[in-house]
Structure formats: structure tokens, C-alpha cells
Motif scaffolding. Structure first.
Motif, short mmCIF file in Angstrom:
data_model
loop_
_atom_site.label_atom_id
_atom_site.label_comp_id
_atom_site.label_asym_id
_atom_site.label_seq_id
_atom_site.Cartn_x
_atom_site.Cartn_y
_atom_site.Cartn_z
N TYR A 42 -1.31 -4.24 -0.50
CA TYR A 42 -1.89 -3.80 -1.76
C TYR A 42 -1.60 -4.81 -2.88
CZ TYR A 42 -2.33 0.73 0.55
OH TYR A 42 -2.64 1.73 1.42
N LYS A 43 -2.44 -4.73 -3.89
CA LYS A 43 -2.19 -5.51 -5.09
C LYS A 43 -1.22 -4.72 -5.97
CE LYS A 43 -4.36 -7.70 -9.10
NZ LYS A 43 -5.62 -7.90 -9.87
N ILE A 44 0.02 -5.16 -6.03
CA ILE A 44 1.06 -4.47 -6.79
C ILE A 44 1.72 -5.48 -7.72
CG2 ILE A 44 3.19 -3.15 -6.69
CD1 ILE A 44 2.40 -2.25 -3.88
N SER A 45 1.45 -5.36 -8.98
CA SER A 45 2.08 -6.23 -9.97
C SER A 45 3.46 -5.70 -10.32
CB SER A 45 1.22 -6.31 -11.23
OG SER A 45 -0.06 -6.83 -10.94
N CYS A 59 0.24 3.72 -16.59
CA CYS A 59 0.66 2.32 -16.70
C CYS A 59 -0.50 1.47 -17.18
CB CYS A 59 1.14 1.82 -15.33
SG CYS A 59 1.74 0.11 -15.35
N PRO A 60 -0.28 0.60 -18.16
CA PRO A 60 -1.36 -0.27 -18.63
C PRO A 60 -1.76 -1.35 -17.63
CG PRO A 60 0.69 -0.83 -19.74
CD PRO A 60 0.95 0.42 -18.95
N ASP A 64 -3.65 -1.61 -7.64
CA ASP A 64 -3.74 -0.60 -6.58
C ASP A 64 -2.71 0.52 -6.70
OD1 ASP A 64 -5.84 -1.97 -5.48
OD2 ASP A 64 -4.63 -3.00 -3.95
N VAL A 65 -1.66 0.32 -7.47
CA VAL A 65 -0.65 1.37 -7.61
C VAL A 65 -1.29 2.61 -8.25
CG1 VAL A 65 1.55 2.02 -8.63
CG2 VAL A 65 1.22 -0.29 -7.78
N GLU A 66 -1.99 2.41 -9.34
CA GLU A 66 -2.56 3.55 -10.06
C GLU A 66 -3.74 4.17 -9.32
OE1 GLU A 66 -4.71 4.41 -14.33
OE2 GLU A 66 -2.91 3.20 -14.27
N THR A 67 -4.58 3.36 -8.73
CA THR A 67 -5.80 3.90 -8.12
C THR A 67 -5.63 4.38 -6.69
OG1 THR A 67 -6.47 1.67 -7.45
CG2 THR A 67 -7.27 2.47 -9.59
N LEU A 68 -4.68 3.81 -5.96
CA LEU A 68 -4.53 4.14 -4.54
C LEU A 68 -3.20 4.77 -4.17
CD1 LEU A 68 -6.15 0.92 -3.00
CD2 LEU A 68 -7.24 3.14 -3.39
N ILE A 69 -2.10 4.27 -4.74
CA ILE A 69 -0.78 4.70 -4.28
C ILE A 69 -0.29 5.94 -5.02
CG2 ILE A 69 1.63 4.02 -3.96
CD1 ILE A 69 0.67 1.18 -3.49
N SER A 92 10.97 -7.68 -1.98
CA SER A 92 10.42 -7.71 -3.34
C SER A 92 9.19 -6.83 -3.53
CB SER A 92 10.07 -9.15 -3.72
OG SER A 92 9.15 -9.71 -2.81
N GLN A 93 8.29 -6.77 -2.56
CA GLN A 93 7.07 -6.00 -2.76
C GLN A 93 7.35 -4.50 -2.77
OE1 GLN A 93 4.58 -7.50 -3.75
NE2 GLN A 93 2.65 -6.51 -3.23
N LEU A 94 8.28 -4.07 -1.94
CA LEU A 94 8.69 -2.67 -1.97
C LEU A 94 9.38 -2.35 -3.29
CD1 LEU A 94 9.19 0.14 -0.82
CD2 LEU A 94 11.18 -0.77 0.40
N LYS A 95 10.24 -3.25 -3.74
CA LYS A 95 10.94 -3.03 -5.01
C LYS A 95 9.96 -2.98 -6.17
CE LYS A 95 14.68 -2.52 -7.50
NZ LYS A 95 14.17 -2.61 -8.87
N ALA A 96 8.91 -3.79 -6.11
CA ALA A 96 7.89 -3.76 -7.16
C ALA A 96 7.22 -2.39 -7.22
CB ALA A 96 6.85 -4.85 -6.92
N LEU A 97 6.92 -1.82 -6.05
CA LEU A 97 6.33 -0.49 -6.01
C LEU A 97 7.28 0.54 -6.59
CD1 LEU A 97 4.29 1.66 -5.21
CD2 LEU A 97 5.21 1.57 -2.87
N ILE A 98 8.55 0.47 -6.21
CA ILE A 98 9.54 1.41 -6.72
C ILE A 98 9.62 1.33 -8.24
CG2 ILE A 98 12.02 1.90 -6.80
CD1 ILE A 98 12.11 1.07 -3.83
N ASP A 99 9.66 0.13 -8.78
CA ASP A 99 9.74 -0.04 -10.23
C ASP A 99 8.53 0.55 -10.95
OD1 ASP A 99 12.11 -1.37 -9.85
OD2 ASP A 99 11.28 -3.38 -10.14
#
Length: 318
Positions: A42-45, A59-60, A64-69, A92-99
């Protein structure tokens, strides 16, 4: 009920994937719907600490976090996360999702909105690492505790496995499969006795989601309530989320689902059709019809319709 698996390893067929698959297979065998996601797909900033979410609950950063996850996390009754240890923490990518779950935390603790599934949602962690260090999972334990709180789940514990380094090591572990299946069955069994209740409506953009939310809030220990549309809309009605928020119920990130998304045998569920006219059912079989005013009528009072649905939901337990 949905069991959501979060596979936090960049190795999609490695030891972490194997460990998580044991849990998900056990859940599926018990009749649960299962979906596994990998943050690397996913695209996760990363969180940029705008703090806007504490005022708006959203979130501004649009990805993909807001629309899919978020929608999947809100649907899930159980969220299980699997992760390898990278420097005694998450990749890092999992931690980004958690944050990025801070908006969900803000909706509860800043905006005082109640996610109707929150009282029943459980979180569990499956971890592994190459080292045999005694403190390997201490950081994970704290991180998962607060991640699940933000996601609206009670943290039910973890299983951690050391000295898992080479491909196939997890599959060779003498107790892992039994350990994981036991925990999966413990968490899921308590929910499988609930009565499945399906609210059907034409487009599932207003009536159905409201009815399911009221039911889960009032009687989620008795019913596993979901809503589906015969011809679902792409988005919920613009008035639904703010009107439900006035009643303290959080329907943020809810997406209308079509009846084809129902998991299992639809005939095993109690089906309530909601609409202004029974002809809207378009020949679909249901058990009960709840008549409501047409919410698309420009002169209708939407809040009054929600009150009517709430009253009907209250009558389910009488």
C-alpha cells in the motif's frame, strides 16, 4: 465477523507470513471472514505530525491508509499483527501504518465519538526474531498495547518466538502451530455464538449503516450486525456521519457494501429490509420489513429517520 491480519514483514512468503497464516487459517475454519494485508503493498506515507486529526478526526495526508486500511480496521472484530524484529522494533512500513492510527485515537479521545464495534474488538500480536535476547519483545509489547488502543481494540497479548532466522525456521518450530491455533480459537470462539443480523437496503448509504451501528452499540454482545445494499452507492450519504456523530456514534470510514460481499450463507442470518417501500427489495428475500420515510426526499427530517431506526433496534431485544 472479520478477522484482519496485518503481515508486517517485507518477505511475503517468509517466517512471519507463515506464523500469521496459522492464525488466519484457524479463524477461517471457525467460520470467520479473513483478510490479510501487507503494508508494503500500500501507499502509506509517514505521519508528519500535522495534529489536524486531533480537531477533525481525519488525516490531511491522502493515501491508502484513509481510503483502504481505516475502513478494514473499523470493520474488523479481531486484528492480529505479525512482525519480525528489526533492531528490536517493527519494520518501517508497519511502523508507518501504526503511527498513522492517530486519527482513530483522536476520534475517541478528542472528539468523544464511540466506534460501535470498539467494545468487542480484540488485538493480538505474533512476533519473531533471529536473536535469543531476553528483551526482544519488550518494545513490541508496549507498541502493540498503544497501537491497539488507538485502533479501538483491547490488547489481548502476544506470542513471541526467538532464534527464527533462516527460511522455514518458523514451520519447524515444535509448538508454534498449536500455540497460535489455541490463541486464535480463544479469541474467536466467544463471538461465534452471536446471531448474525443483516440489514438490507437499496443503496446501503444511510439506513443500513445506521441500523447496524445502533445494533452493535446496544446489543453487540447478542448480534453480529452488518449492512448491505442491493445496488450499493460508492459513498455513504453526506449527512450520515455528522448526524450519527451528534448521537455520539462514530461512522467515520464506513463504506457501503453490496450483498455480494456477505461472507457465508445468507440464509443463516436474520434479514431485515429497510426502506420506504417493499418494492425496493427487488425480489430479494428477507424476514422483516422496516418501513421508513424516503431519506432522499428533500423535505424529510433525516434525524427523525435515525431516531425511528434507533427505536426499532431497541425493540429487537424485547
Amino acid at each position: 465477523m472479520l478477522v484482519l491480519g496485518i503481515q508486517g514483514s517485507p518477505r511475503k512468503k517468509g517466517n512471519t507470513a507463515h506464523l500469521l497464516s496459522i492464525f488466519m487459517k484457524a479463524a477461517a475454519e471457525m467460520g470467520a471472514e479473513t483478510i490479510t494485508i501487507n503494508p508494503y503493498d500500500y501507499k502509506i506515507s509517514p505521519c508528519l505530525e500535522y495534529t489536524a486529526c486531533e480537531k477533525t478526526g481525519t488525516c490531511p495526508i491522502k493515501d491508502d491508509v484513509e481510503t483502504l486500511i481505516y475502513p478494514l480496521m473499523r470493520r474488523a472484530t479481531i486484528i492480529v499483527t505479525g512482525s519480525p524484529a528489526f533492531f528490536y522494533s517493527a519494520p518501517s512500513q508497519l511502523k508507518a501504518l501504526i503511527d498513522r492510527t492517530q486519527p482513530l485515537w483522536s476520534r475517541k479521545y478528542r472528539l468523544n465519538l464511540d466506534d460501535p464495534i470498539r467494545p468487542f474488538r480484540k488485538g493480538f500480536f505474533l512476533g519473531l526474531g533471529a536473536t535469543k535476547g531476553k528483551r526482544l519483545f519488550e518494545g513490541f509489547d508496549l507498541m502493540m498495547r498503544y497501537f491497539y488502543d488507538a485502533a479501538g481494540a483491547s490488547y489481548e497479548g502476544m506470542l513471541g518466538y526467538r532464534e527464527i532466522e533462516k527460511p522455514g525456521d518458523m514451520a519447524k518450530h515444535p509448538t508454534a502451530e498449536n500455540d497460535v491455533r489455541t490463541e486464535a480459537e480463544r479469541l474467536i470462539r466467544q463471538y461465534m455464538t452471536r446471531l448474525r443480523l443483516v440489514f438490507l437496503c437499496r443503496d446501503n448509504s444511510f439506513l443500513g449503516p445506521a441500523a447496524a451501528a445502533f445494533t452493535m452499540k446496544e446489543a453487540g454482545c447478542v448480534y453480529d450486525a452488518e449492512s448491505f445494499g442491493i445496488n450499493p452507492s460508492e459513498k455513504v450519504h453526506s449527512g450520515l456521519v455528522p448526524l450519527m456523530a451528534e448521537k455520539g456514534i462514530d461512522l467515520g470510514f464506513v463504506n457501503p457494501a453490496g450483498i455480494e460481499k456477505f461472507h457465508g450463507d445468507i440464509n443463516s442470518a436474520m434479514k431485515i429490509f429497510i426502506g420506504s417501500n417493499e418494492s425496493e427489495a427487488d425480489g430479494f428475500k428477507y424476514d422483516v420489513f422496516w418501513k421508513t420515510p424516503d431519506y432522499k426526499d428533500q423535505d424529510v427530517n433525516l434525524d427523525a429517520i435515525l431516531d425511528l431506526i434507533s427505536e426499532k433496534v431497541s425493540g429487537l431485544n424485547k
